[in-house]
Design a protein around this motif. Structure first.
Motif, PDB file in Angstrom:
ATOM      1  N   PHE A  65       0.854  -1.193   0.000  1.00 19.42           N
ATOM      2  CA  PHE A  65       0.000   0.000   0.000  1.00 19.42           C
ATOM      3  C   PHE A  65       0.887   1.239   0.000  1.00 19.42           C
ATOM      4  O   PHE A  65       1.940   1.264   0.625  1.00 19.42           O
ATOM      5  CB  PHE A  65      -0.911  -0.003   1.237  1.00 19.42           C
ATOM      6  N   ARG A  66       0.452   2.278  -0.695  1.00 24.67           N
ATOM      7  CA  ARG A  66       1.301   3.442  -0.877  1.00 24.67           C
ATOM      8  C   ARG A  66       0.512   4.729  -0.664  1.00 24.67           C
ATOM      9  O   ARG A  66      -0.717   4.746  -0.754  1.00 24.67           O
ATOM     10  CB  ARG A  66       1.901   3.429  -2.279  1.00 24.67           C
ATOM     11  N   ASN A  67       1.255   5.792  -0.397  1.00 28.85           N
ATOM     12  CA  ASN A  67       0.615   7.106  -0.314  1.00 28.85           C
ATOM     13  C   ASN A  67       0.496   7.682  -1.729  1.00 28.85           C
ATOM     14  O   ASN A  67       0.775   7.004  -2.715  1.00 28.85           O
ATOM     15  CB  ASN A  67       1.380   8.042   0.629  1.00 28.85           C
ATOM     16  N   TYR A  68       0.130   8.945  -1.828  1.00 32.66           N
ATOM     17  CA  TYR A  68      -0.164   9.538  -3.133  1.00 32.66           C
ATOM     18  C   TYR A  68       0.923  10.528  -3.558  1.00 32.66           C
ATOM     19  O   TYR A  68       0.679  11.444  -4.335  1.00 32.66           O
ATOM     20  CB  TYR A  68      -1.545  10.201  -3.074  1.00 32.66           C
ATOM     21  N   ALA A  69       2.141  10.337  -3.050  1.00 35.68           N
ATOM     22  CA  ALA A  69       3.251  11.220  -3.436  1.00 35.68           C
ATOM     23  C   ALA A  69       3.445  11.173  -4.948  1.00 35.68           C
ATOM     24  O   ALA A  69       3.513  10.091  -5.540  1.00 35.68           O
ATOM     25  CB  ALA A  69       4.533  10.797  -2.728  1.00 35.68           C
ATOM     26  N   GLY A  70       3.515  12.356  -5.562  1.00 35.25           N
ATOM     27  CA  GLY A  70       3.660  12.452  -7.011  1.00 35.25           C
ATOM     28  C   GLY A  70       2.345  12.490  -7.755  1.00 35.25           C
ATOM     29  O   GLY A  70       2.317  12.618  -8.979  1.00 35.25           O
ATOM     30  N   LEU A  85      -7.419   7.399   1.100  1.00 33.50           N
ATOM     31  CA  LEU A  85      -7.558   8.768   0.602  1.00 33.50           C
ATOM     32  C   LEU A  85      -8.944   9.008   0.023  1.00 33.50           C
ATOM     33  O   LEU A  85      -9.531   8.118  -0.594  1.00 33.50           O
ATOM     34  CB  LEU A  85      -6.520   9.011  -0.507  1.00 33.50           C
ATOM     35  N   SER A  86      -9.446  10.229   0.195  1.00 33.41           N
ATOM     36  CA  SER A  86     -10.688  10.624  -0.458  1.00 33.41           C
ATOM     37  C   SER A  86     -10.389  11.046  -1.896  1.00 33.41           C
ATOM     38  O   SER A  86      -9.341  11.615  -2.179  1.00 33.41           O
ATOM     39  CB  SER A  86     -11.333  11.787   0.302  1.00 33.41           C
ATOM     40  N   VAL A  87     -11.333  10.796  -2.808  1.00 34.87           N
ATOM     41  CA  VAL A  87     -11.133  11.197  -4.205  1.00 34.87           C
ATOM     42  C   VAL A  87     -12.040  12.367  -4.592  1.00 34.87           C
ATOM     43  O   VAL A  87     -12.292  12.610  -5.772  1.00 34.87           O
ATOM     44  CB  VAL A  87     -11.358  10.007  -5.185  1.00 34.87           C
ATOM     45  N   ASN A  88     -12.510  13.092  -3.594  1.00 39.87           N
ATOM     46  CA  ASN A  88     -13.474  14.166  -3.868  1.00 39.87           C
ATOM     47  C   ASN A  88     -12.854  15.548  -3.843  1.00 39.87           C
ATOM     48  O   ASN A  88     -13.449  16.483  -3.324  1.00 39.87           O
ATOM     49  CB  ASN A  88     -14.603  14.116  -2.823  1.00 39.87           C
ATOM     50  N   ASP A  89     -11.651  15.721  -4.388  1.00 44.13           N
ATOM     51  CA  ASP A  89     -10.994  17.025  -4.292  1.00 44.13           C
ATOM     52  C   ASP A  89     -11.655  18.072  -5.182  1.00 44.13           C
ATOM     53  O   ASP A  89     -11.485  19.257  -4.977  1.00 44.13           O
ATOM     54  CB  ASP A  89      -9.489  16.905  -4.609  1.00 44.13           C
ATOM     55  N   PHE A  90     -12.382  17.657  -6.217  1.00 42.02           N
ATOM     56  CA  PHE A  90     -13.244  18.582  -6.959  1.00 42.02           C
ATOM     57  C   PHE A  90     -14.394  17.768  -7.558  1.00 42.02           C
ATOM     58  O   PHE A  90     -14.407  16.549  -7.449  1.00 42.02           O
ATOM     59  CB  PHE A  90     -12.461  19.350  -8.041  1.00 42.02           C
ATOM     60  N   LYS A  91     -15.367  18.450  -8.166  1.00 43.85           N
ATOM     61  CA  LYS A  91     -16.634  17.796  -8.498  1.00 43.85           C
ATOM     62  C   LYS A  91     -16.884  17.597  -9.986  1.00 43.85           C
ATOM     63  O   LYS A  91     -17.885  17.016 -10.363  1.00 43.85           O
ATOM     64  CB  LYS A  91     -17.796  18.606  -7.903  1.00 43.85           C
ATOM     65  N   SER A  92     -15.968  18.097 -10.834  1.00 43.80           N
ATOM     66  CA  SER A  92     -16.211  17.980 -12.278  1.00 43.80           C
ATOM     67  C   SER A  92     -15.926  16.564 -12.774  1.00 43.80           C
ATOM     68  O   SER A  92     -15.362  15.735 -12.057  1.00 43.80           O
ATOM     69  CB  SER A  92     -15.369  18.999 -13.038  1.00 43.80           C
ATOM     70  N   ASN A 105       6.108   4.477 -12.014  1.00 43.89           N
ATOM     71  CA  ASN A 105       5.775   3.655 -10.857  1.00 43.89           C
ATOM     72  C   ASN A 105       4.291   3.775 -10.538  1.00 43.89           C
ATOM     73  O   ASN A 105       3.878   4.593  -9.732  1.00 43.89           O
ATOM     74  CB  ASN A 105       6.639   4.115  -9.666  1.00 43.89           C
ATOM     75  N   ILE A 106       3.476   2.951 -11.202  1.00 41.01           N
ATOM     76  CA  ILE A 106       2.027   3.009 -10.994  1.00 41.01           C
ATOM     77  C   ILE A 106       1.598   1.973  -9.947  1.00 41.01           C
ATOM     78  O   ILE A 106       2.265   0.954  -9.773  1.00 41.01           O
ATOM     79  CB  ILE A 106       1.260   2.743 -12.308  1.00 41.01           C
ATOM     80  N   PRO A 107       0.482   2.215  -9.244  1.00 34.33           N
ATOM     81  CA  PRO A 107      -0.089   1.138  -8.432  1.00 34.33           C
ATOM     82  C   PRO A 107      -0.703   0.095  -9.364  1.00 34.33           C
ATOM     83  O   PRO A 107      -1.401   0.450 -10.313  1.00 34.33           O
ATOM     84  CB  PRO A 107      -1.179   1.853  -7.609  1.00 34.33           C
ATOM     85  N   LEU A 108      -0.426  -1.164  -9.135  1.00 35.80           N
ATOM     86  CA  LEU A 108      -0.930  -2.218 -10.017  1.00 35.80           C
ATOM     87  C   LEU A 108      -2.405  -2.516  -9.760  1.00 35.80           C
ATOM     88  O   LEU A 108      -3.112  -3.027 -10.624  1.00 35.80           O
ATOM     89  CB  LEU A 108      -0.109  -3.499  -9.837  1.00 35.80           C
ATOM     90  N   MET A 109      -2.862  -2.166  -8.550  1.00 33.03           N
ATOM     91  CA  MET A 109      -4.236  -2.482  -8.170  1.00 33.03           C
ATOM     92  C   MET A 109      -4.833  -1.306  -7.413  1.00 33.03           C
ATOM     93  O   MET A 109      -4.135  -0.603  -6.678  1.00 33.03           O
ATOM     94  CB  MET A 109      -4.249  -3.746  -7.298  1.00 33.03           C
ATOM     95  N   LEU A 110      -6.147  -1.085  -7.586  1.00 30.43           N
ATOM     96  CA  LEU A 110      -6.870  -0.014  -6.906  1.00 30.43           C
ATOM     97  C   LEU A 110      -8.080  -0.602  -6.179  1.00 30.43           C
ATOM     98  O   LEU A 110      -8.713  -1.540  -6.668  1.00 30.43           O
ATOM     99  CB  LEU A 110      -7.397   1.020  -7.915  1.00 30.43           C
ATOM    100  N   TRP A 111      -8.370  -0.012  -5.038  1.00 32.95           N
ATOM    101  CA  TRP A 111      -9.610  -0.315  -4.315  1.00 32.95           C
ATOM    102  C   TRP A 111     -10.376   0.985  -4.099  1.00 32.95           C
ATOM    103  O   TRP A 111      -9.791   1.978  -3.661  1.00 32.95           O
ATOM    104  CB  TRP A 111      -9.301  -0.910  -2.943  1.00 32.95           C
ATOM    105  N   PHE A 112     -11.669   0.984  -4.397  1.00 30.41           N
ATOM    106  CA  PHE A 112     -12.541   2.104  -4.076  1.00 30.41           C
ATOM    107  C   PHE A 112     -13.584   1.658  -3.052  1.00 30.41           C
ATOM    108  O   PHE A 112     -14.026   0.505  -3.073  1.00 30.41           O
ATOM    109  CB  PHE A 112     -13.274   2.609  -5.327  1.00 30.41           C
ATOM    110  N   TYR A 283     -13.549   6.607  -1.113  1.00 28.52           N
ATOM    111  CA  TYR A 283     -12.142   6.471  -0.720  1.00 28.52           C
ATOM    112  C   TYR A 283     -11.414   5.559  -1.706  1.00 28.52           C
ATOM    113  O   TYR A 283     -12.026   4.707  -2.350  1.00 28.52           O
ATOM    114  CB  TYR A 283     -12.023   5.858   0.685  1.00 28.52           C
ATOM    115  N   ILE A 284     -10.096   5.742  -1.775  1.00 28.65           N
ATOM    116  CA  ILE A 284      -9.268   4.897  -2.645  1.00 28.65           C
ATOM    117  C   ILE A 284      -8.060   4.386  -1.870  1.00 28.65           C
ATOM    118  O   ILE A 284      -7.555   5.068  -0.972  1.00 28.65           O
ATOM    119  CB  ILE A 284      -8.805   5.695  -3.906  1.00 28.65           C
ATOM    120  N   ARG A 285      -7.611   3.177  -2.205  1.00 26.89           N
ATOM    121  CA  ARG A 285      -6.324   2.648  -1.748  1.00 26.89           C
ATOM    122  C   ARG A 285      -5.534   2.189  -2.976  1.00 26.89           C
ATOM    123  O   ARG A 285      -6.094   1.569  -3.895  1.00 26.89           O
ATOM    124  CB  ARG A 285      -6.491   1.468  -0.773  1.00 26.89           C
TER     125      ARG A 285
END
Length: 293
Positions: A65-70, A85-92, A105-112, A283-285
């Motif tokens: 699991f990683r933070n969102y640096a970058g 992390l929340s993914v609601n930083d804007f609404k568009s 260096n991408i995350p290979l897997m995402l959870w919402f 939320y996302i991981r």
């Protein structure tokens, strides 16, 4: 175990629906892994899940699991946990994309996780990058085979310190080196970064081609930073074609509270419809699978 499994929609994913108070932590992990490997996206619905259970469940199936640096956006940290992390930083609207495909260096897997549903709209959009590739015209495929994408971003000192979560230039240089990103540091310690990548990648198993990248939201939100590697513009008709395909093959997920979405970030593109209220809380991981592909 009393669950129902059905496609999320025609041609994409599987939905695992709780029919009788099944504890999500007791689901058959081997079955989940098998479904995930074949479909790339799973939706878990009607399970009694809170934030702690979401973390516990994702810990069973993931590592690194990683933070969102970058990351491209600002994201609110939940309960002091840098990996939640929340993914609601804007609404568009956000167009379909692979997560963090503007760096190596991408995350290979995402959870919402749906902590709270919107009053209206705000659906998460998804599509299969294999299908996307198959829909692209041969002339556009040929163009992407010849030319890679190039992201060029100027960032002030204050902005990069926030974005990369460090004030140390040497740490920043290490991060850029690991991400195969060209870094220029100016006299005032503002920076210019350049990252080159393909728009189309081979699938993990090597049998398929996958259209997955950050092209569409970058063209939508910050058009000037994205060109081809030879500095030529990406033709408007190509962007139009890709947006047309995206709309044709998009599946919308209308969130229900407690929903969990599991995504293969090397295959499945995701995005979001616009929304207007303050209720939506997703939320996302970011992580890697705890199993081999």
């Amino acid at each position: 175990m009393n669950t129902k499994i059905q496609p999320i929609s025609d041609g994409i994913g599987q939905e695992i629906i709780n029919l009788d108070n099944v504890n999500i932590l007791e689901l058959d992990k081997e079955q989940i892994v098998s479904l995930f490997k074949s479909d790339g996206i799973l939706l878990f619905r009607r399970f009694d899940v809170d934030t702690d259970t979401f973390k516990e469940f994702t810990n069973l199936l993931s590592i690194d699991f990683r933070n969102y640096a970058g990351g491209a956006f600002s994201r609110r940290v939940i309960n002091g946990d840098q990996t939640l992390l929340s993914v609601n930083d804007f609404k568009s609207e956000i167009k379909l994309h692979g997560e963090m495909y503007y760096q190596q260096n991408i995350p290979l897997m995402l959870w919402f996780f749906c902590a709270n549903t919107p009053l209206a709209d705000g659906e998460t959009t998804v599509c299969d990058g294999r299908q996307f590739f198959n829909e692209i015209s041969s002339s556009t495929k040929e163009l992407f085979n010849k030319k890679k994408l190039k992201f060029t971003v100027s960032i002030s000192k204050e902005e990069w310190q926030k974005k990369y979560q460090t004030d140390n230039l040497n740490t920043l240089k290490e991060i850029c080196q690991k991400n195969n990103t060209h870094l220029i540091v100016n006299d005032d310690q503002s920076i210019l970064i350049e990252y080159i990548c393909p728009a189309i990648i081979p699938s993990r198993c090597g049998k398929y081609q996958v259209f997955i990248n950050s092209l569409l939201p970058t063209k939508q939100l910050s058009s000037k930073i994205l060109k081809f590697e030879d500095n030529s513009e990406i033709p408007e008709e190509v962007v139009f074609e890709l947006n047309e395909i995206a709309e044709k093959i998009t599946t919308e997920i209308s969130w229900q509270k407690g929903d969990i979405l599991m995504i293969d970030n090397t295959r499945i593109l995701h995005g979001r419809r616009a929304f207007a209220d303050d209720q939506r809380d997703i939320y996302i991981r970011l992580c890697s699978p705890a199993f081999s592909f």
